[in-house]
Design a protein around this motif. Structure first.
Motif, mmCIF file in Angstrom:
data_model
loop_
_atom_site.group_PDB
_atom_site.id
_atom_site.type_symbol
_atom_site.label_atom_id
_atom_site.label_comp_id
_atom_site.label_asym_id
_atom_site.label_seq_id
_atom_site.Cartn_x
_atom_site.Cartn_y
_atom_site.Cartn_z
ATOM 1 N N LEU A 151 5.888 -24.052 14.823
ATOM 2 C CA LEU A 151 6.496 -22.944 14.099
ATOM 3 C C LEU A 151 5.941 -22.846 12.677
ATOM 4 O O LEU A 151 5.688 -21.745 12.167
ATOM 5 N N GLU A 152 5.716 -24.000 12.065
ATOM 6 C CA GLU A 152 5.179 -24.028 10.704
ATOM 7 C C GLU A 152 3.766 -23.457 10.662
ATOM 8 O O GLU A 152 3.412 -22.690 9.759
ATOM 9 N N GLN A 153 2.938 -23.803 11.663
ATOM 10 C CA GLN A 153 1.568 -23.286 11.726
ATOM 11 C C GLN A 153 1.567 -21.778 11.945
ATOM 12 O O GLN A 153 0.786 -21.044 11.331
ATOM 13 N N ALA A 154 2.459 -21.327 12.826
ATOM 14 C CA ALA A 154 2.555 -19.888 13.108
ATOM 15 C C ALA A 154 2.997 -19.134 11.853
ATOM 16 O O ALA A 154 2.479 -18.047 11.555
ATOM 17 N N ARG A 155 3.933 -19.704 11.106
ATOM 18 C CA ARG A 155 4.403 -19.076 9.873
ATOM 19 C C ARG A 155 3.276 -18.989 8.848
ATOM 20 O O ARG A 155 3.106 -17.967 8.177
ATOM 21 N N ARG A 156 2.479 -20.066 8.775
ATOM 22 C CA ARG A 156 1.375 -20.104 7.831
ATOM 23 C C ARG A 156 0.318 -19.044 8.161
ATOM 24 O O ARG A 156 -0.183 -18.341 7.288
ATOM 25 N N VAL A 157 0.000 -18.938 9.456
ATOM 26 C CA VAL A 157 -0.983 -17.943 9.892
ATOM 27 C C VAL A 157 -0.459 -16.534 9.626
ATOM 28 O O VAL A 157 -1.195 -15.656 9.167
ATOM 29 N N GLY A 158 0.838 -16.338 9.900
ATOM 30 C CA GLY A 158 1.445 -15.028 9.658
ATOM 31 C C GLY A 158 1.394 -14.640 8.193
ATOM 32 O O GLY A 158 1.075 -13.502 7.843
ATOM 33 N N CYS A 159 1.688 -15.595 7.315
ATOM 34 C CA CYS A 159 1.648 -15.340 5.863
ATOM 35 C C CYS A 159 0.230 -15.018 5.404
ATOM 36 O O CYS A 159 0.020 -14.113 4.578
ATOM 37 N N THR A 160 -0.742 -15.754 5.935
ATOM 38 C CA THR A 160 -2.142 -15.518 5.576
ATOM 39 C C THR A 160 -2.579 -14.123 6.004
ATOM 40 O O THR A 160 -3.239 -13.397 5.245
ATOM 41 N N CYS A 161 -2.212 -13.728 7.227
ATOM 42 C CA CYS A 161 -2.577 -12.403 7.739
ATOM 43 C C CYS A 161 -1.911 -11.288 6.930
ATOM 44 O O CYS A 161 -2.541 -10.272 6.614
ATOM 45 N N LEU A 162 -0.637 -11.490 6.580
ATOM 46 C CA LEU A 162 0.080 -10.490 5.797
ATOM 47 C C LEU A 162 -0.541 -10.351 4.408
ATOM 48 O O LEU A 162 -0.748 -9.230 3.911
ATOM 49 N N LYS A 163 -0.866 -11.499 3.794
ATOM 50 C CA LYS A 163 -1.484 -11.474 2.471
ATOM 51 C C LYS A 163 -2.839 -10.765 2.529
ATOM 52 O O LYS A 163 -3.166 -9.946 1.656
ATOM 53 N N ALA A 164 -3.615 -11.057 3.575
ATOM 54 C CA ALA A 164 -4.932 -10.422 3.720
ATOM 55 C C ALA A 164 -4.790 -8.912 3.908
ATOM 56 O O ALA A 164 -5.568 -8.133 3.346
ATOM 57 N N LEU A 165 -3.793 -8.507 4.674
ATOM 58 C CA LEU A 165 -3.567 -7.074 4.914
ATOM 59 C C LEU A 165 -3.171 -6.365 3.621
ATOM 60 O O LEU A 165 -3.676 -5.274 3.312
ATOM 61 N N LEU A 166 -2.286 -6.981 2.840
ATOM 62 C CA LEU A 166 -1.850 -6.395 1.569
ATOM 63 C C LEU A 166 -3.010 -6.320 0.571
ATOM 64 O O LEU A 166 -3.171 -5.327 -0.140
ATOM 65 N N ARG A 167 -3.827 -7.376 0.539
ATOM 66 C CA ARG A 167 -4.978 -7.392 -0.361
ATOM 67 C C ARG A 167 -5.987 -6.312 0.030
ATOM 68 O O ARG A 167 -6.562 -5.640 -0.823
ATOM 69 N N PHE A 168 -6.182 -6.140 1.339
ATOM 70 C CA PHE A 168 -7.119 -5.113 1.816
ATOM 71 C C PHE A 168 -6.614 -3.725 1.422
ATOM 72 O O PHE A 168 -7.393 -2.873 0.978
ATOM 73 N N ALA A 169 -5.312 -3.502 1.585
ATOM 74 C CA ALA A 169 -4.724 -2.201 1.217
ATOM 75 C C ALA A 169 -4.892 -1.947 -0.285
ATOM 76 O O ALA A 169 -5.211 -0.828 -0.709
ATOM 77 N N PHE A 170 -4.690 -2.999 -1.090
ATOM 78 C CA PHE A 170 -4.863 -2.855 -2.536
ATOM 79 C C PHE A 170 -6.312 -2.537 -2.883
ATOM 80 O O PHE A 170 -6.596 -1.688 -3.735
ATOM 81 N N MET A 171 -7.272 -3.220 -2.213
ATOM 82 C CA MET A 171 -8.688 -2.982 -2.466
ATOM 83 C C MET A 171 -9.066 -1.542 -2.135
ATOM 84 O O MET A 171 -9.793 -0.880 -2.886
ATOM 85 N N VAL A 172 -8.558 -1.029 -0.996
ATOM 86 C CA VAL A 172 -8.847 0.354 -0.602
ATOM 87 C C VAL A 172 -8.292 1.329 -1.649
ATOM 88 O O VAL A 172 -8.992 2.254 -2.096
ATOM 89 N N ALA A 173 -7.035 1.101 -2.049
ATOM 90 C CA ALA A 173 -6.424 1.957 -3.066
ATOM 91 C C ALA A 173 -7.193 1.878 -4.375
ATOM 92 O O ALA A 173 -7.427 2.892 -5.056
ATOM 93 N N ASN A 174 -7.625 0.670 -4.743
ATOM 94 C CA ASN A 174 -8.394 0.448 -5.958
ATOM 95 C C ASN A 174 -9.677 1.279 -5.957
ATOM 96 O O ASN A 174 -10.027 1.955 -6.932
ATOM 97 N N ASN A 175 -10.380 1.253 -4.830
ATOM 98 C CA ASN A 175 -11.620 2.024 -4.698
ATOM 99 C C ASN A 175 -11.365 3.527 -4.720
ATOM 100 O O ASN A 175 -12.140 4.299 -5.307
ATOM 101 N N LEU A 176 -10.274 3.939 -4.086
ATOM 102 C CA LEU A 176 -9.973 5.371 -3.989
ATOM 103 C C LEU A 176 -9.631 5.995 -5.341
ATOM 104 O O LEU A 176 -9.838 7.199 -5.542
ATOM 105 N N VAL A 177 -9.092 5.204 -6.252
ATOM 106 C CA VAL A 177 -8.763 5.755 -7.572
ATOM 107 C C VAL A 177 -9.856 5.477 -8.600
ATOM 108 O O VAL A 177 -10.159 6.330 -9.439
#
Length: 370
Positions: free
Chosen positions: A5-31
């Motif tokens: 469960l701990e490993q799954a939580r860690r992977v989930g957090c990493t994926c969520l962080k990567a998704l949020l960072r990607f969204a920020f990068m796209v928004a950053n480029n668009l403006v």
């Protein structure tokens, strides 16, 4: 092996962080990128009336854009430790920067570690593979005046002619001072086997951490940007004319980038931040351009010596985790490169405010017309 469960939580957090960072990068480029282009369109009258001021403003905007890219890595914990000569001492002079090339993250690393080097970033010209012209940042590099070089033997001679013309047309007219190139002509993993085969055939050293550099672009830059010499002083009429003109290229900065365990950072990692915080190490060695030979054969030998030294530096680093001391030093001294979070937040805020401003302007005109 079952996933806990701990490993799954860690992977989930990493994926969520990567998704949020990607969204920020796209928004950053668009403006940020459209704002950069639109500001410079509005400032075209200034370009006609006062070209120097126009390119000064463009350089400031360019530096801020590169700072945004640097912030993506900085906030992911990707920092830089600097070794060797202090390049701040020559930041106001003209210089050519020779860099080993391992991955796309090399460019991001340079964008970060040169931010605190005075006016360098805003007055810098990049030589990069032509494929970068078609990326999101391509329009910015085109406006700034960077040179996109097409690799391959079939294009080599033509590209060197185009590079010479580009330097003569844009380098001094836009008040550029530093020019950055990767003389290996490609990533280490792609060129290592070919380079080693060439070295074996020509009785040259066997290199693992770098590849043998190519002469062409380096020679064109030196021939074009180094001021002619007469009796040890720049050629010219009188002292007043000499003072008003550029002193020409004065330094060659040999830059070696090293990643822990030899595992380079790529652009995807820089954006998504899924790798653990990492310190990238950058070693500088400064050479006066008068010590660099002009003849092709001697220059080739000089370039090979630099990359053989890089091989030794990297071998030492991968064994010990540190670069060796400079000549005359008993212990190597490192300098931690830092960026101000407040400054980065301010630049990001300005980018998003600019994007909002342009959106409102276009929306206003749209409603007026339609």
């Amino acid at each position: 092996m079952a996933v806990t469960l701990e490993q799954a939580r860690r992977v989930g957090c990493t994926c969520l962080k990567a998704l949020l960072r990607f969204a920020f990068m796209v928004a950053n480029n668009l403006v940020a990128i459209p704002s950069y282009v639109l500001y410079l369109i509005v400032l075209q009258p200034l370009r006609v009336l006062d070209s120097k001021s126009f390119w000064y403003i463009e350089g400031v905007l360019f530096k801020w854009l590169l700072a945004m890219v640097a912030s993506w890595g900085w906030w992911a914990g990707y920092t830089v430790m600097e070794w060797g000569d202090d390049i701040k001492a020559v930041s106001e002079d003209e210089a050519m920067v020779l860099v080993n090339h391992q991955a796309t993250g090399d460019v991001c690393t340079l964008m970060m570690c040169l931010q605190d080097k005075g006016t360098v970033v805003r007055q810098m010209m990049w030589l990069m593979d032509h494929i970068f012209k078609y990326t999101n940042f391509g329009i910015v590099s085109l406006i700034h005046g960077d040179f996109f070089i097409r690799q391959g033997r079939a294009h080599r001679d033509q590209q060197l002619v185009l590079l010479k013309e580009h330097l003569e047309k844009y380098y001094r007219s836009r008040n550029r001072k530093w020019i950055v190139l990767f003389p290996e002509g490609g990533f280490l993993r792609k060129r290592r086997e070919t380079s080693q085969a060439f070295a074996k055939k020509n009785n040259l050293p066997f290199l693992k951490h770098v590849t043998l550099p190519r002469l062409g672009a380096t020679q064109v830059i030196l021939n074009t940007l180094v001021a002619p010499q007469e009796n040890g002083t720049p050629a010219g009429r009188d002292a007043a004319v000499k003072e008003s003109k550029s002193k020409g290229l004065q330094w060659v900065i040999d830059t070696t980038i090293a990643y822990p365990k030899g595992e380079p950072i790529d652009i995807q990692t820089w954006i998504l931040g899924y790798r653990q915080p990492t310190v990238t190490h950058v070693h500088y060695r400064i050479f006066p351009v008068k010590d660099v030979p002009a003849e092709p054969e001697a220059l080739t030998h000089w370039l090979y010596e630099r990359f053989i030294e890089k091989e030794d530096l990297l071998t030492h680093f991968y064994k010990t985790g540190a670069f060796p001391p400079l000549q005359g030093q008993t212990k190597a001294i490192s300098r931690e490169m830092t960026l101000s979070n407040l400054w980065l937040v301010g630049i990001q805020s300005l980018a998003f405010l600019s994007g909002g401003m342009w959106y409102c302007i276009f929306q206003y005109f749209y409603h007026c017309l339609f």
